[in-house]
Write a protein that holds these residues in place. Sequence first.
Motif, PDB file in Angstrom:
ATOM      1  N   GLY A  42       2.523 -10.200  -9.497  1.00  0.00           N
ATOM      2  CA  GLY A  42       3.550 -10.177  -8.456  1.00  0.00           C
ATOM      3  C   GLY A  42       2.885 -10.040  -7.101  1.00  0.00           C
ATOM      4  N   SER A  43       3.392  -9.139  -6.298  1.00  0.00           N
ATOM      5  CA  SER A  43       2.872  -8.963  -4.942  1.00  0.00           C
ATOM      6  C   SER A  43       1.419  -8.487  -4.928  1.00  0.00           C
ATOM      7  CB  SER A  43       3.747  -7.981  -4.167  1.00  0.00           C
ATOM      8  OG  SER A  43       5.042  -8.512  -4.016  1.00  0.00           O
ATOM      9  N   GLY A  44       1.018  -7.701  -5.916  1.00  0.00           N
ATOM     10  CA  GLY A  44      -0.381  -7.252  -5.998  1.00  0.00           C
ATOM     11  C   GLY A  44      -1.324  -8.428  -6.139  1.00  0.00           C
ATOM     12  N   MET A  45      -0.917  -9.435  -6.898  1.00  0.00           N
ATOM     13  CA  MET A  45      -1.742 -10.635  -7.075  1.00  0.00           C
ATOM     14  C   MET A  45      -1.818 -11.416  -5.765  1.00  0.00           C
ATOM     15  SD  MET A  45      -3.654 -11.968  -9.271  1.00  0.00           S
ATOM     16  CE  MET A  45      -4.581 -13.485  -9.338  1.00  0.00           C
ATOM     17  N   ALA A  46      -0.726 -11.473  -5.024  1.00  0.00           N
ATOM     18  CA  ALA A  46      -0.727 -12.169  -3.726  1.00  0.00           C
ATOM     19  C   ALA A  46      -1.692 -11.475  -2.760  1.00  0.00           C
ATOM     20  CB  ALA A  46       0.679 -12.197  -3.132  1.00  0.00           C
ATOM     21  N   ILE A  47      -1.724 -10.153  -2.783  1.00  0.00           N
ATOM     22  CA  ILE A  47      -2.653  -9.395  -1.944  1.00  0.00           C
ATOM     23  C   ILE A  47      -4.090  -9.708  -2.385  1.00  0.00           C
ATOM     24  CG2 ILE A  47      -3.418  -7.071  -1.249  1.00  0.00           C
ATOM     25  CD1 ILE A  47      -0.607  -7.741  -0.171  1.00  0.00           C
ATOM     26  N   ALA A  48      -4.331  -9.715  -3.694  1.00  0.00           N
ATOM     27  CA  ALA A  48      -5.669 -10.007  -4.237  1.00  0.00           C
ATOM     28  C   ALA A  48      -6.131 -11.402  -3.817  1.00  0.00           C
ATOM     29  CB  ALA A  48      -5.666  -9.881  -5.760  1.00  0.00           C
ATOM     30  N   GLU A  49      -5.236 -12.375  -3.832  1.00  0.00           N
ATOM     31  CA  GLU A  49      -5.585 -13.739  -3.425  1.00  0.00           C
ATOM     32  C   GLU A  49      -5.979 -13.791  -1.955  1.00  0.00           C
ATOM     33  OE1 GLU A  49      -2.033 -15.751  -4.719  1.00  0.00           O
ATOM     34  OE2 GLU A  49      -2.835 -16.081  -6.735  1.00  0.00           O
ATOM     35  N   LYS A  50      -5.249 -13.068  -1.112  1.00  0.00           N
ATOM     36  CA  LYS A  50      -5.574 -13.007   0.318  1.00  0.00           C
ATOM     37  C   LYS A  50      -6.940 -12.357   0.523  1.00  0.00           C
ATOM     38  CE  LYS A  50      -2.057 -14.737   2.504  1.00  0.00           C
ATOM     39  NZ  LYS A  50      -2.238 -16.008   3.202  1.00  0.00           N
ATOM     40  N   GLU A 149      12.250   8.088  -0.124  1.00  0.00           N
ATOM     41  CA  GLU A 149      11.928   6.834   0.548  1.00  0.00           C
ATOM     42  C   GLU A 149      10.980   5.994  -0.304  1.00  0.00           C
ATOM     43  OE1 GLU A 149      12.184   7.855   5.254  1.00  0.00           O
ATOM     44  OE2 GLU A 149      10.535   8.770   4.147  1.00  0.00           O
ATOM     45  N   HIS A 150      11.198   4.693  -0.281  1.00  0.00           N
ATOM     46  CA  HIS A 150      10.346   3.759  -1.019  1.00  0.00           C
ATOM     47  C   HIS A 150       9.869   2.678  -0.064  1.00  0.00           C
ATOM     48  CE1 HIS A 150      11.180   5.546  -4.894  1.00  0.00           C
ATOM     49  NE2 HIS A 150      12.426   5.676  -4.471  1.00  0.00           N
ATOM     50  N   ILE A 151       8.705   2.146  -0.361  1.00  0.00           N
ATOM     51  CA  ILE A 151       8.123   1.113   0.483  1.00  0.00           C
ATOM     52  C   ILE A 151       8.064  -0.191  -0.305  1.00  0.00           C
ATOM     53  CG2 ILE A 151       6.038   0.410   1.713  1.00  0.00           C
ATOM     54  CD1 ILE A 151       5.489   3.467   2.047  1.00  0.00           C
ATOM     55  N   TYR A 152       8.418  -1.278   0.351  1.00  0.00           N
ATOM     56  CA  TYR A 152       8.407  -2.594  -0.275  1.00  0.00           C
ATOM     57  C   TYR A 152       7.601  -3.555   0.586  1.00  0.00           C
ATOM     58  CZ  TYR A 152      12.291  -0.570  -2.792  1.00  0.00           C
ATOM     59  OH  TYR A 152      13.064   0.267  -3.560  1.00  0.00           O
ATOM     60  N   VAL A 153       6.793  -4.382  -0.063  1.00  0.00           N
ATOM     61  CA  VAL A 153       6.060  -5.432   0.640  1.00  0.00           C
ATOM     62  C   VAL A 153       6.750  -6.744   0.320  1.00  0.00           C
ATOM     63  CG1 VAL A 153       3.868  -6.687   0.778  1.00  0.00           C
ATOM     64  CG2 VAL A 153       3.864  -4.192   0.659  1.00  0.00           C
ATOM     65  N   GLU A 154       7.033  -7.528   1.351  1.00  0.00           N
ATOM     66  CA  GLU A 154       7.722  -8.802   1.192  1.00  0.00           C
ATOM     67  C   GLU A 154       6.697  -9.927   1.109  1.00  0.00           C
ATOM     68  OE1 GLU A 154      11.450 -11.136   3.309  1.00  0.00           O
ATOM     69  OE2 GLU A 154      10.590  -9.382   4.269  1.00  0.00           O
ATOM     70  N   VAL A 155       6.675 -10.604  -0.037  1.00  0.00           N
ATOM     71  CA  VAL A 155       5.762 -11.727  -0.249  1.00  0.00           C
ATOM     72  C   VAL A 155       6.599 -12.934  -0.659  1.00  0.00           C
ATOM     73  CG1 VAL A 155       3.837 -12.615  -1.614  1.00  0.00           C
ATOM     74  CG2 VAL A 155       3.886 -10.200  -0.974  1.00  0.00           C
ATOM     75  N   VAL A 156       6.422 -14.034   0.059  1.00  0.00           N
ATOM     76  CA  VAL A 156       7.123 -15.276  -0.272  1.00  0.00           C
ATOM     77  C   VAL A 156       6.089 -16.390  -0.326  1.00  0.00           C
ATOM     78  CG1 VAL A 156       8.869 -16.946   0.462  1.00  0.00           C
ATOM     79  CG2 VAL A 156       9.275 -14.501   0.801  1.00  0.00           C
ATOM     80  N   GLY A 158       3.277 -16.622  -1.737  1.00  0.00           N
ATOM     81  CA  GLY A 158       1.908 -16.175  -1.536  1.00  0.00           C
ATOM     82  C   GLY A 158       1.595 -15.642  -0.148  1.00  0.00           C
ATOM     83  N   GLU A 159       2.575 -15.687   0.749  1.00  0.00           N
ATOM     84  CA  GLU A 159       2.380 -15.185   2.117  1.00  0.00           C
ATOM     85  C   GLU A 159       2.995 -13.795   2.251  1.00  0.00           C
ATOM     86  OE1 GLU A 159       0.627 -16.464   4.759  1.00  0.00           O
ATOM     87  OE2 GLU A 159      -0.022 -17.886   3.229  1.00  0.00           O
TER      88      GLU A 159
END
Length: 167
Positions: A42-50, A149-156, A158-159
């Motif tokens: 998911g978003s962790g993989m998008a961060i890893a790709e960047k 409180e929760h934190i969310y990272v928005e990835v669309v 791969g960005e």
Amino acid sequence: MADNKKYILTKEIADKKLRRMALELCERNYNETALLLVGIKGSGMAIAEKISAYLKASFKGEVQLLELSLDKKHPDSISIEPATDFTGKVVVLIDDVANSGRTMLYALKPFLNAYPKKIQTLALVERTHKSFPVDVDYTGLSVSTNLDEHIYVEVVAGEVLGAWMEE
């Protein structure tokens, strides 16, 4: 719903933080010949790709990208693709947010029987209130939050578009 989002990172600032973390990763591992970047699906993989893309400019060794899959609510079964031997390797476990620390703690399980040279953790955003004892080595932004409180990272596509906090 979009109006209720309290953004703590814009796309531009998130990108700067990803670039800085890639440089820091390179600096702390300058004498290594290879890094295994393991992104949580998911978003962790998008961060890893960047991070992988930004490492190409400064890291002279080999960078291998792997994807770790687990059910974040019931993390009994964990898989990593492609299958890799971690013995003697430098592993960097990557996720978008370290909220409670639970996902990262369980995601470390497959590496414990493999005897890697070292394991490091990276998250774009780290929450200071964690329920599990996971220290994040590379953090883009550390945020003091209350337990609700929760934190969310928005990835669309791969960005990384930003991050927000929600109660």
